[in-house]
Design a protein around this motif. Structure first.
Motif, PDB file in Angstrom:
ATOM      1  N   GLU A   1       0.706  -1.444   0.426  1.00 20.54           N
ATOM      2  CA  GLU A   1       0.046  -0.085   0.383  1.00 20.54           C
ATOM      3  C   GLU A   1       0.974   1.237   0.311  1.00 20.54           C
ATOM      4  N   TRP A   2       0.603   2.098  -0.905  1.00 22.29           N
ATOM      5  CA  TRP A   2       1.133   3.373  -0.779  1.00 22.29           C
ATOM      6  C   TRP A   2       1.528   3.990  -0.095  1.00 22.29           C
ATOM      7  N   PRO A   3       2.516   4.468   1.213  1.00 19.66           N
ATOM      8  CA  PRO A   3       2.827   4.752   2.230  1.00 19.66           C
ATOM      9  C   PRO A   3       2.333   6.737   2.591  1.00 19.66           C
ATOM     10  N   GLY A   4       2.140   6.897   0.855  1.00 14.88           N
ATOM     11  CA  GLY A   4       1.820   8.921   1.472  1.00 14.88           C
ATOM     12  C   GLY A   4       2.955   9.219   1.125  1.00 14.88           C
ATOM     13  N   ALA A   5       3.734   9.089   0.248  1.00 13.51           N
ATOM     14  CA  ALA A   5       4.775  10.428   0.416  1.00 13.51           C
ATOM     15  C   ALA A   5       4.118  11.101  -1.100  1.00 13.51           C
ATOM     16  N   VAL A   6       4.138  12.096  -1.238  1.00 15.18           N
ATOM     17  CA  VAL A   6       4.537  13.876  -2.490  1.00 15.18           C
ATOM     18  C   VAL A   6       5.748  13.279  -3.293  1.00 15.18           C
ATOM     19  N   VAL A   7       4.979  12.737  -4.266  1.00 15.04           N
ATOM     20  CA  VAL A   7       5.976  13.276  -5.648  1.00 15.04           C
ATOM     21  C   VAL A   7       5.325  13.846  -6.587  1.00 15.04           C
ATOM     22  N   LYS A   8       6.353  14.151  -7.265  1.00 19.87           N
ATOM     23  CA  LYS A   8       6.864  16.119  -8.469  1.00 19.87           C
ATOM     24  C   LYS A   8       7.687  15.425  -9.340  1.00 19.87           C
ATOM     25  N   ILE A   9       7.048  16.378 -10.602  1.00 21.70           N
ATOM     26  CA  ILE A   9       7.432  15.848 -11.231  1.00 21.70           C
ATOM     27  C   ILE A   9       8.485  17.478 -11.820  1.00 21.70           C
ATOM     28  N   LYS A  10       9.711  17.259 -12.345  1.00 20.89           N
ATOM     29  CA  LYS A  10       9.891  18.762 -12.585  1.00 20.89           C
ATOM     30  C   LYS A  10      10.485  18.800 -14.182  1.00 20.89           C
ATOM     31  N   ASP A  11      10.720  19.764 -14.845  1.00 21.05           N
ATOM     32  CA  ASP A  11      10.739  19.600 -16.508  1.00 21.05           C
ATOM     33  C   ASP A  11      12.536  20.498 -15.655  1.00 21.05           C
ATOM     34  N   LEU A  12      13.663  19.994 -16.157  1.00 19.59           N
ATOM     35  CA  LEU A  12      14.682  20.681 -16.041  1.00 19.59           C
ATOM     36  C   LEU A  12      15.379  22.072 -17.087  1.00 19.59           C
ATOM     37  N   GLU A  13      14.358  21.733 -18.402  1.00 22.83           N
ATOM     38  CA  GLU A  13      14.706  23.093 -18.802  1.00 22.83           C
ATOM     39  C   GLU A  13      13.820  24.109 -19.060  1.00 22.83           C
ATOM     40  N   THR A  14      12.242  23.787 -18.190  1.00 18.00           N
ATOM     41  CA  THR A  14      11.752  24.980 -18.089  1.00 18.00           C
ATOM     42  C   THR A  14      11.385  25.303 -16.774  1.00 18.00           C
ATOM     43  N   GLY A  15      11.927  24.373 -15.727  1.00 17.89           N
ATOM     44  CA  GLY A  15      10.806  24.239 -14.662  1.00 17.89           C
ATOM     45  C   GLY A  15       9.881  24.752 -14.206  1.00 17.89           C
ATOM     46  N   LEU A  16       9.308  24.710 -15.275  1.00 13.54           N
ATOM     47  CA  LEU A  16       8.295  23.916 -15.328  1.00 13.54           C
ATOM     48  C   LEU A  16       7.276  22.501 -14.231  1.00 13.54           C
ATOM     49  N   PRO A  17       6.521  22.673 -13.685  1.00 12.73           N
ATOM     50  CA  PRO A  17       6.137  21.694 -13.442  1.00 12.73           C
ATOM     51  C   PRO A  17       5.405  20.038 -14.010  1.00 12.73           C
ATOM     52  N   VAL A  18       5.286  18.876 -14.223  1.00 13.60           N
ATOM     53  CA  VAL A  18       4.590  17.959 -15.178  1.00 13.60           C
ATOM     54  C   VAL A  18       3.217  17.258 -14.415  1.00 13.60           C
ATOM     55  N   PHE A  19       2.755  17.362 -14.556  1.00 13.86           N
ATOM     56  CA  PHE A  19       1.239  16.890 -14.070  1.00 13.86           C
ATOM     57  C   PHE A  19       1.394  15.071 -14.385  1.00 13.86           C
ATOM     58  N   VAL A  20       1.315  15.057 -12.881  1.00 17.20           N
ATOM     59  CA  VAL A  20       0.839  13.212 -13.032  1.00 17.20           C
ATOM     60  C   VAL A  20      -0.613  13.278 -12.112  1.00 17.20           C
ATOM     61  N   ALA A  21      -1.428  12.568 -13.704  1.00 20.52           N
ATOM     62  CA  ALA A  21      -2.396  12.026 -13.751  1.00 20.52           C
ATOM     63  C   ALA A  21      -2.750  10.472 -12.733  1.00 20.52           C
ATOM     64  N   PRO A  22      -3.719  11.093 -12.269  1.00 16.40           N
ATOM     65  CA  PRO A  22      -4.105   9.225 -10.691  1.00 16.40           C
ATOM     66  C   PRO A  22      -4.469   8.204 -11.783  1.00 16.40           C
ATOM     67  N   ASN A  23      -3.917   7.233 -11.880  1.00 14.00           N
ATOM     68  CA  ASN A  23      -4.579   6.132 -12.728  1.00 14.00           C
ATOM     69  C   ASN A  23      -6.435   5.180 -11.581  1.00 14.00           C
ATOM     70  N   ALA A  24      -6.780   5.581 -13.506  1.00 13.72           N
ATOM     71  CA  ALA A  24      -7.893   5.425 -13.552  1.00 13.72           C
ATOM     72  C   ALA A  24      -8.160   3.847 -12.981  1.00 13.72           C
ATOM     73  N   TYR A  25      -7.544   2.849 -13.550  1.00 17.01           N
ATOM     74  CA  TYR A  25      -7.253   1.325 -13.021  1.00 17.01           C
ATOM     75  C   TYR A  25      -6.426   1.058 -12.024  1.00 17.01           C
ATOM     76  N   GLU A  26      -7.201  -0.330 -11.525  1.00 18.34           N
ATOM     77  CA  GLU A  26      -5.853  -1.159 -11.028  1.00 18.34           C
ATOM     78  C   GLU A  26      -4.673  -2.264 -12.022  1.00 18.34           C
ATOM     79  N   SER A  27      -3.460  -1.810 -11.941  1.00 19.77           N
ATOM     80  CA  SER A  27      -2.938  -2.281 -12.843  1.00 19.77           C
ATOM     81  C   SER A  27      -1.197  -2.877 -11.868  1.00 19.77           C
ATOM     82  N   THR A  28      -1.166  -3.561 -11.828  1.00 22.54           N
ATOM     83  CA  THR A  28       0.378  -4.402 -10.929  1.00 22.54           C
ATOM     84  C   THR A  28       1.206  -5.393 -12.199  1.00 22.54           C
ATOM     85  N   TYR A  29       2.380  -5.485 -11.756  1.00 21.68           N
ATOM     86  CA  TYR A  29       3.009  -6.216 -11.996  1.00 21.68           C
ATOM     87  C   TYR A  29       3.903  -7.210 -11.050  1.00 21.68           C
TER      88      TYR A  29
END
Length: 202
Positions: free
Chosen positions: A87-115
């Motif tokens: 189970e996800w422990p609750g950390a907040v994860v972010k992605i940033k474009d190092l060229e522009t400095g802009l954040p990249v939006f991460v859309a939550p998954n709409a379905y369960e997928s594991t491997y």
């Protein structure tokens, strides 16, 4: 003459049936091999990029497009093995474009997928779009006052659909192969019994 020839015709027909079952068995084995080669192997060999949070790291995307972010609760990074709660422990994860400095939006998954592989096990956390090739920073931390383990985030384009098709092909091929093999054994026994009876009456 007709009575003596009748068992031979039956045996010949059963022999053709046995040959057909052998051919179907080969096709079932081929289905299993195709499922492994074109579904499971590409999935296992997918080059995901991994970072450990809290903290983070820089990843490189060669092409723009849609990618997935996974939480790997069984993983290995830099020779260090990680095993954390599924189970996800609750950390907040972010992605940033190092060229522009802009954040990249991460859309939550709409379905369960594991491997799960011998080394890695994970679950889909979300999807994000990369506007252009380049270097991106993935960072993460726990909210103030929340303490949690170091966890592994993996990003990339994982062919989950191919994996599912591969598993279906392997399972279906194995089932059909077992059925054809059993049918072949039955036909072979019938042929042997009829041949024995034909010899005895001859």
């Amino acid at each position: 003459m007709s009575e003596a020839g009748e068992p031979q015709r039956k045996i010949g027909g059963m022999g053709c049936l046995l040959g057909g079952l052998v051919l179907l068995e080969i096709m079932a084995i081929g289905l299993v091999v195709c499922g492994i080669m074109f579904g499971i192997v590409p999935f296992v060999n997918t080059p995901l990029q991994r970072v450990v949070v809290p903290g983070g790291g820089v990843v490189m995307f060669e092409e723009k497009g849609e990618y997935e972010m996974y939480y790997e609760y069984v993983s290995e990074v830099g020779g260090v093995k990680y095993q954390t709660p599924s189970e996800w422990p609750g950390a907040v994860v972010k992605i940033k474009d190092l060229e522009t400095g802009l954040p990249v939006f991460v859309a939550p998954n709409a379905y369960e997928s594991t491997y799960s592989t011998p080394t890695y096990s994970g679950k889909l956390m979300g999807k994000f779009g990369i506007p252009h090739p380049g270097r991106y920073e993935i960072s993460g931390s726990y909210p103030y006052g929340v303490h949690g383990p170091s966890v592994v985030m993996a990003v990339g384009d994982m062919p989950v659909g191919l994996l599912i098709l591969g598993i279906v092909a392997v399972a279906g091929g194995a089932l059909l192969g077992a059925l054809f093999f059993a049918a072949g054994v039955v036909v072979l026994i019938v042929i042997m019994l009829r041949r024995k009876n034909a010899t005895a009456t001859g």
